[in-house]
Design a protein around this motif. Structure first.
Motif, short mmCIF file in Angstrom:
data_model
loop_
_atom_site.label_atom_id
_atom_site.label_comp_id
_atom_site.label_asym_id
_atom_site.label_seq_id
_atom_site.Cartn_x
_atom_site.Cartn_y
_atom_site.Cartn_z
N ARG A 102 0.78 -1.13 -0.17
CA ARG A 102 -0.22 -0.02 0.03
C ARG A 102 0.75 1.34 -0.18
N ARG A 103 0.51 2.07 -0.77
CA ARG A 103 1.08 3.75 -0.78
C ARG A 103 0.87 4.22 0.54
N ASP A 104 1.57 4.99 1.09
CA ASP A 104 1.03 6.04 2.11
C ASP A 104 0.19 6.98 1.61
N ARG A 105 -0.65 7.38 2.12
CA ARG A 105 -1.84 8.29 2.07
C ARG A 105 -0.88 9.65 1.79
N GLY A 106 -1.34 10.27 0.69
CA GLY A 106 -0.47 11.56 0.49
C GLY A 106 0.60 11.45 -0.36
N ALA A 107 0.94 10.21 -0.74
CA ALA A 107 2.22 9.99 -1.28
C ALA A 107 2.17 10.22 -2.81
N ARG A 109 0.69 10.21 -6.79
CA ARG A 109 0.63 9.22 -7.80
C ARG A 109 1.68 8.41 -7.88
#
Length: 124
Positions: A102-107, A109
């Motif tokens: 999962r990508r960190d929130r706010g990272a 696109r």
């Protein structure tokens, strides 16, 4: 039972034996290339006959069935199961699935490089 000796349309057949919920979904799946008859992409009007192998990709999984009887009209579930032999492979055990990164929130696109790394992790 509404069985006939002649061939029947593949979209009608996969709807009749309850592999998909509606006939329009069956036709759409055929047009999208999610239905194969004997290894070849099938158009909605392609005929199926007993002995054909039908592969349907629907609802996130592939169903592999062999046609035993042609059915023109939608039938009840107990009768529908008698119209085909299900050769679908068993789903892999849950332990085989790796947690999706999962990508960190706010990272933002993902970059092209990030996307390629994610595809490599997923095995695509």
């Amino acid at each position: 039972m509404a069985a006939d000796e002649g061939p029947v349309r593949v979209d009608s057949w996969i709807w009749s034996v309850r592999l998909v919920k509606t006939r329009s979904l069956a036709a759409t799946a055929c047009r999208a290339g999610h239905v194969k008859v004997n290894g070849e992409r099938a158009k909605p009007a392609q005929s199926v006959k007993p002995g054909d192998e039908v592969r349907v990709w629907h609802a996130g999984r592939e169903r592999v069935v062999e046609v035993v009887r042609v059915v023109r009209k939608r039938v009840g579930a107990p009768v529908a199961v008698q119209a085909y032999v299900d050769n679908t492979p068993a789903p892999p055990p849950v332990e085989q699935f790796v947690a999706a990164p999962r990508r960190d929130r706010g990272a933002g696109r993902p970059t092209k490089r990030d996307r390629r790394e994610l595809d490599r992790l997923r095995g695509q």
